[in-house]
Design a protein around this motif. Sequence first.
Motif, PDB file in Angstrom:
ATOM      1  N   GLY A 493     -74.244  33.396  -6.139  1.00 50.07           N
ATOM      2  CA  GLY A 493     -75.003  34.250  -5.358  1.00 50.07           C
ATOM      3  C   GLY A 493     -74.110  35.194  -4.205  1.00 50.07           C
ATOM      4  N   ILE A 494     -74.552  36.053  -3.633  1.00 53.05           N
ATOM      5  CA  ILE A 494     -73.695  36.951  -2.664  1.00 53.05           C
ATOM      6  C   ILE A 494     -73.700  35.987  -1.349  1.00 53.05           C
ATOM      7  N   VAL A 495     -72.586  35.832  -0.821  1.00 54.76           N
ATOM      8  CA  VAL A 495     -72.387  35.181   0.388  1.00 54.76           C
ATOM      9  C   VAL A 495     -72.377  36.025   1.736  1.00 54.76           C
ATOM     10  N   ASP A 496     -71.932  37.013   1.544  1.00 52.81           N
ATOM     11  CA  ASP A 496     -71.641  37.943   2.833  1.00 52.81           C
ATOM     12  C   ASP A 496     -71.773  39.385   2.335  1.00 52.81           C
ATOM     13  N   GLU A 497     -72.626  40.092   2.597  1.00 55.28           N
ATOM     14  CA  GLU A 497     -72.811  41.749   2.383  1.00 55.28           C
ATOM     15  C   GLU A 497     -71.950  42.498   2.904  1.00 55.28           C
ATOM     16  N   ARG A 498     -71.658  42.290   4.140  1.00 50.48           N
ATOM     17  CA  ARG A 498     -70.722  43.196   4.827  1.00 50.48           C
ATOM     18  C   ARG A 498     -69.294  42.979   4.590  1.00 50.48           C
ATOM     19  N   ARG A 499     -69.033  41.785   4.493  1.00 48.49           N
ATOM     20  CA  ARG A 499     -67.532  41.473   3.898  1.00 48.49           C
ATOM     21  C   ARG A 499     -67.529  41.506   2.466  1.00 48.49           C
ATOM     22  N   ARG A 500     -68.513  41.573   1.501  1.00 45.90           N
ATOM     23  CA  ARG A 500     -68.591  41.769   0.074  1.00 45.90           C
ATOM     24  C   ARG A 500     -67.889  40.527  -0.538  1.00 45.90           C
ATOM     25  N   LEU A 501     -68.734  39.469  -0.052  1.00 40.63           N
ATOM     26  CA  LEU A 501     -68.047  38.255  -0.456  1.00 40.63           C
ATOM     27  C   LEU A 501     -69.289  37.551  -1.292  1.00 40.63           C
ATOM     28  N   ALA A 502     -68.847  36.896  -2.621  1.00 39.56           N
ATOM     29  CA  ALA A 502     -69.640  36.253  -3.398  1.00 39.56           C
ATOM     30  C   ALA A 502     -69.201  35.036  -3.922  1.00 39.56           C
ATOM     31  N   ALA A 503     -70.024  34.109  -4.329  1.00 36.71           N
ATOM     32  CA  ALA A 503     -69.590  32.727  -4.807  1.00 36.71           C
ATOM     33  C   ALA A 503     -69.777  32.820  -6.295  1.00 36.71           C
TER      34      ALA A 503
END
Length: 723
Positions: A493-503
């Motif tokens: 899933g996407i963890v942080d949309e602003r920092r563009r982080l996904a797991a």
Amino acid sequence: MSEPMDVDLEVPRGTKRKADDDLSIVTAPRRIKALDPDVVNKIAAGEIIVAPVHALKELIENAVDAGSTLLEIVVKEGGLKLLQITDNGHGINKEDLPILCERFTTSKLKAFEDLTSIGTYGFRGEALASISHIAHLSVTTRTKDSNCAYRAHYDSGRLAPAKPGQSADPKPIAGRQGTQITVEDLFYNVPTRRRAFRSASEEYNKILDVVGRYAVHCDGVAFSCKKHGEASATISTQSTSSTVDRIRQIHGSSVANELIEFESADERWGFKAHGWTTNANYHVKKTTLLLFINSRSVESSNIRKAIEQTYSTFLPKGGHPFTYLSLEIDPQRVDVNVHPTKREVNFLNEDEIIETVCNDIRTKLANVDTSRTFMTQTLLPGARGPTTTASPDAASGSKSRAPAVSTPKSKPYENNLVRTDAKLRTITSMLLPGAGSNNEQPTEPRPEDVEYEDSDRELVPCRLLTIKELRAEVRDAMHNELTEIFAGHTFVGIVDERRRLAAIQGGVKLFLVDYGMVSNEYFYQVGLTHFGNFGAIRFDPPLNLKELLALAAEQEKATNPPATEEDDFSIEEVVELVSTQLIERREMLLEYFSLEISEEGDLISIPLLLKGYTPSLAKLPRFLLRLGPHVNWTEEKECFATFLRELASFYVPEQLPPTPGPEDSEEGLDEEIKSRRDKIRRVVEHVMFPAFRARLIATKSLVNRGVLEVANLKGLYRVFERC
């Protein structure tokens, strides 16, 4: 006082001499002479016939070219003492026997241009000539129209008498239609090469491998191979046997029982592929690849690695498959004359063909997995177990036994239980406000508001050395472990949309991925792969280039105001300079990048890198503006590299406000931003990460920067055990 040392000043410095040479003799520089033809032929023979197996491979190919349906092979001492092959083909005319073993005599090639359309195995006319220079060679042959067979002996490419004093002309004898070639005392006149072979059994195993490969591939041809003096054959196949039966006879039932058939084709790359490969139930410690390109047995490390990577998601660690692959490629796209023993070939669009074949294999393997039937039994608390034994047809291969059976079922350790199904619910869907029950499945990606049309444009092969160098740099920077993680990952899933982080999950490990950095590297690699063959995103009506550049320049000046007067710039001058650069190079931009600009300065199209995803057009003005100062237009390699880097940066998903929490409200967010955020979320999960899984080469630059390991299930269990 000692006498001075005697020094011969007449001997030139650097003259090579033996220890016992008379130093008083001054020798002149050695003259360049042409080698004796016999030496030349022996050198050439050593390049083509490296071992007995190479001689046999050439003879098998000649026999199949002659229309044979039966090949009988007899071997003695690994082929060094005797190598005999008998076929029932067309035979050889008596008139052709005198030049049969001369170099470069062939019936399959007349002009050099014929190399571009080779459809036979042999074509250079070097095999028999090379063998005759390093062995005693005899040929017995009979054609359909001949009343008898003829036997001829050869030495150093020429006819030789069978015994001293006899005539060297071919002798008429009784014989059946076809040809029998007998090679005796291989390397008898090259003792160093003969002593290099360690054992006859090792050479015989290599011969069996080659015979087995052609026995699997050549439909309608019967093969037999045995040791001299033995009654039974080691390999024996019938001409009417199917491919699966041939694999069963040569490689065993354990392979044949798990085979699945696959096919692949693409007119753009001019190829068709057909083959058999094992499913996920079969795996061994080493990959077995029977590869044929245009019916020629060859080797390819690239194809082998691609198949192994394809299977890495289906087989346990250390497991490898069995694959028989027959590629039929347009002869004009294949160069068969790149290796002395024809062990390797070169062909156009190698990466694209390999990717297409592996995708079709992956699809077949996935379909086999989804079509399996699993038998289960649900037990209520306090209920007695079933008295029958369930079917063993399960992916793990273990049986579900009744309590009455004395052997207990092994219980898997919890620290090895991992989530392996990408269709299971993701973290992103769990955090959505107003989400349904836990059984709700994630929504499928909705199509973009773009209409796709097929273009009639023909595929343009890339022959630029600079692009090949850039592709090689990517391959050299490949991080094998990280590439395998992306090839077999499960999106969490996407963890942080602003920092563009996904797991993502890889095995029993959880990773945090900067999908902005990873997508930048992915789109750069796509640019190199599809160089000169991009799709196009067309604008209707076209956009004014200068207006776009002016927007970007104004934003740049407002965002980063000049610190001094020297750093200040005129927006009009920048727009004019960049637009002039792009318009002057519009033909090159259109040919290589599908970036179309009219002579009047209208932007007609931009490159399409990934179907199903349209980059943010809000980033388009800045992308066009950066093409001026940030692209090296003077050097070819740097120009392509910097342009593709800017294009990849343009395609990276933009940073948007994160999803509000349960206590926050979306009322303050613009509807367009909310729509774009939802679209990016779908694209990242359903388009980008599947694309990463299919073809991303993870480079070393992504390690510890773009990808970070945050959890290891086994490590967590060790922590809990200590607690």
